[in-house]
Enzyme design. Structure first.
Site, PDB file in Angstrom:
ATOM      1  N   ARG A 100       0.830  -1.203   0.000  1.00  0.00           N
ATOM      2  CA  ARG A 100       0.000   0.000   0.000  1.00  0.00           C
ATOM      3  C   ARG A 100       0.866   1.254   0.000  1.00  0.00           C
ATOM      4  NH1 ARG A 100      -5.190   2.055   2.244  1.00  0.00           N
ATOM      5  NH2 ARG A 100      -5.169   4.187   1.478  1.00  0.00           N
TER       6      ARG A 100
ATOM      7  N   ARG B 144      -5.269   1.601  -4.750  1.00  0.00           N
ATOM      8  CA  ARG B 144      -4.510   0.941  -3.694  1.00  0.00           C
ATOM      9  C   ARG B 144      -4.533  -0.571  -3.832  1.00  0.00           C
ATOM     10  NH1 ARG B 144      -9.204   3.899  -0.731  1.00  0.00           N
ATOM     11  NH2 ARG B 144      -8.547   5.199  -2.408  1.00  0.00           N
TER      12      ARG B 144
ATOM     13  N   ASP C 223      -6.801  -1.796   1.112  1.00  0.00           N
ATOM     14  CA  ASP C 223      -7.335  -0.790   2.031  1.00  0.00           C
ATOM     15  C   ASP C 223      -8.147  -1.532   3.079  1.00  0.00           C
ATOM     16  OD1 ASP C 223      -8.012   1.687   3.111  1.00  0.00           O
ATOM     17  OD2 ASP C 223      -9.730   1.946   1.787  1.00  0.00           O
TER      18      ASP C 223
ATOM     19  N   ASP D 136     -10.308  -0.982   6.619  1.00  0.00           N
ATOM     20  CA  ASP D 136     -10.917   0.002   7.512  1.00  0.00           C
ATOM     21  C   ASP D 136     -11.647  -0.691   8.649  1.00  0.00           C
ATOM     22  OD1 ASP D 136     -10.201   2.385   6.148  1.00  0.00           O
ATOM     23  OD2 ASP D 136     -11.787   2.034   4.682  1.00  0.00           O
TER      24      ASP D 136
END
Length: 151
Positions: free
Chosen positions: A81, A90, A93, A95
């Site tokens: 990344r 990317r 990712d 989250d």
């Protein structure tokens, strides 16, 4: 119970997402359940950005929220990344969407994730695992964001 969203739109995204899921299962330290994989159009990305492969996972973990964030960032780094500019394409990712019922507001971490209700790529995979967490009004609000489950 923790919910983590995964996304990738560079390289072999399906392989990257599946590898990240396996690492979360192994290193997250608890019960684990993944959603299906989904293909979504980029949101808030530069024009011409490739589609994303997305998923969410639900896990129970002994890790604290900051320790889990460290793990997520480590997995992103291992996947190559880079962050050359906001919303750049990317390789991976990750989250942290929910950390139980906790509300966390710190310089490094906000939980629940502040935009989870605005993203089809979070809402639809979340329907696979926790439909009770997905308000119908939120689905209506993201109806213009193309997303389809992968076979």
């Amino acid at each position: 119970t923790v919910i983590v969203a995964l996304g990738s739109n560079l390289g072999d995204s399906i392989r990257v997402i599946r590898h990240a899921m396996e690492q979360l299962r192994l290193r997250g330290g608890g019960l684990f359940r993944p959603s299906r994989l989904w293909r979504s159009s980029p949101v808030d990305c530069p024009p011409g950005s490739p589609d994303f492969i997305n998923a969410v996972v639900r896990l129970q973990t002994p890790l604290t929220a900051p320790a889990l964030l460290e793990l997520l960032q480590d997995l992103e780094q291992q996947a190559g990344r880079e962050r050359p500019y906001p919303n750049a394409p990317r390789t991976l990712d990750l989250d942290l969407i929910f950390y139980g019922d906790a509300c966390i507001l710190s310089p490094r971490l906000t939980v629940p994730h502040p935009r989870w209700r605005e993203r089809a790529f979070v809402l639809y995979p979340l329907l696979d695992l926790s439909p009770d967490k997905v308000p119908p009004a939120c689905l209506e609000a993201v109806a213009n964001q193309p997303i389809t489950p992968l076979p």
